[in-house]
Design an enzyme around this catalytic site. Structure first.
Site, PDB file in Angstrom:
ATOM      1  N   CYS A  48       0.813  -1.214   0.000  1.00  0.00           N
ATOM      2  CA  CYS A  48       0.000   0.000   0.000  1.00  0.00           C
ATOM      3  C   CYS A  48       0.851   1.272   0.000  1.00  0.00           C
ATOM      4  CB  CYS A  48      -0.997  -0.027   1.146  1.00  0.00           C
ATOM      5  SG  CYS A  48      -2.394   1.097   0.862  1.00  0.00           S
ATOM      6  N   HIS A  54      -4.214  -4.205   0.383  1.00  0.00           N
ATOM      7  CA  HIS A  54      -3.981  -4.803   1.697  1.00  0.00           C
ATOM      8  C   HIS A  54      -4.443  -6.253   1.743  1.00  0.00           C
ATOM      9  CE1 HIS A  54      -2.550  -1.364   4.032  1.00  0.00           C
ATOM     10  NE2 HIS A  54      -3.439  -0.604   3.405  1.00  0.00           N
ATOM     11  N   GLU A  60      -3.279  -8.475   3.437  1.00  0.00           N
ATOM     12  CA  GLU A  60      -3.083  -8.978   4.800  1.00  0.00           C
ATOM     13  C   GLU A  60      -4.238  -8.629   5.733  1.00  0.00           C
ATOM     14  OE1 GLU A  60      -1.772  -4.715   5.269  1.00  0.00           O
ATOM     15  OE2 GLU A  60      -1.869  -6.220   3.681  1.00  0.00           O
TER      16      GLU A  60
END
Length: 316
Positions: free
Chosen positions: A142, A235, A237
């Site tokens: 990001c 993102h 994650e």
């Protein structure tokens, strides 16, 4: 894990073109196994939450991964105890002399600031420059992806009028690529940012390759042509609740954020969010560890010149 096959077997070329992981007997005979050494530069405010998210992805692989946590400075964090930071995190001076198989640089809540206005921008640039000599492959997430593209390739981002937040449909820009092995033709990924880089500019850059993008959210996966830097402009994650937590945090701060797109059931923030990206997020990190860390890195990390060029997949 790879399939070991006889040297010069005719099927090898076909299997490699299909991104089936095969290894010749000769290469297998000379390959020693050791744990992968991965460094995480955690720039997010809530260190423990981000640690957990990333370790969850790194743990979804048969490879053994040894992780070091790195902080950008030793100032006290509002969201993480100083005891935690001093116990588990290292300063750059502690790792400067080391080499690593992989480095992950997280996002940061700095999306509306010019890079040069960030108080630790010089330190970020120093670590990025260091990584190009001391790390086999770097994964930028990001904000860090935009920062890395700007510092390494001179690509400038553009600020958005409103925050781009939500879960968006993406498509592969390459028909076959090792990092996209196992990906569906369309897949979901979360975004949460205040800036973007035009996809056309990334496609036109001679040092970069766009691997995946979204009609709504723009570029998502960008790989350097030397295979050493992976920029993930999103993102993967994030856990299920993260976008909701950010949305309600901004509401409480009086920012009046837009509801994250395609995230809450029926786009109603009173309902529960729907996680649609976890499978592809895990697959992305597993492919990165396998093809761009494990398969490229030298057994002896003291000699980074011994990085093995990637033999499979396509670049178009």
């Amino acid at each position: 894990m790879p399939v070991k096959i006889p040297d010069n077997l005719p099927a090898a070329e076909i299997l490699l073109a299909e991104n089936i992981f095969v290894m010749s007997e000769t290469r297998a005979a000379h390959q020693d196994i050791r744990p992968m050494k991965v460094l995480i530069l955690n720039l997010m405010p809530n260190k423990i939450e981000t640690e957990t998210q990333l370790l969850r992805l790194l743990g979804n692989t048969p490879l053994q991964v040894d992780v070091d946590l790195l902080r950008i400075h030793d100032k006290e964090s509002r969201h993480t105890s100083i005891d935690h930071m001093n116990t588990f995190y290292r300063d750059f001076e502690d790792v400067r002399h080391k080499n690593y198989d992989g480095l992950i640089i997280t996002g940061a809540p700095l999306g509306q600031m010019d890079f040069e206005e960030v108080t630790y921008w010089d330190h970020i640039r120093e670590i990025i420059d260091w990584s190009q000599r001391h790390v086999t492959s770097v994964l930028f997430l990001c904000w860090a992806a935009h920062a890395g593209l700007y510092h390494l390739y001179g690509v400038k981002r553009q600020l958005l009028e409103t925050k781009r937040s939500g879960v968006y449909v993406h498509t592969r820009s390459c028909e076959h690529h090792p990092l996209l092995r196992g990906f569906d033709e369309e897949f979901f990924a979360p975004h949460s940012r205040y800036a973007e880089i035009p996809v056309a500019e990334l496609h036109a850059h001679p040092g970069l390759q766009v691997l995946a993008e979204s009609d709504e959210a723009g570029a998502y996966l960008v790989l350097s042509r030397n295979n050493r830097n992976l920029f993930v402009i999103g993102h993967p994650e994030y856990q299920k609740s993260t976008l909701s937590d950010e949305y309600h945090r901004d509401l409480a701060a009086g920012i009046e954020p837009q509801v994250p797109k395609n995230y809450f059931r029926d786009d109603d923030p009173a309902q529960a969010p729907v996680a649609r990206w976890h499978g592809h997020g895990s697959l992305l990190v597993s492919n990165w560890l396998n093809y761009y860390v494990y398969q490229l890195t030298p057994y002896d990390l003291s000699d980074m010149s011994a990085i093995t060029p990637w033999e499979g997949g396509t670049s178009s």
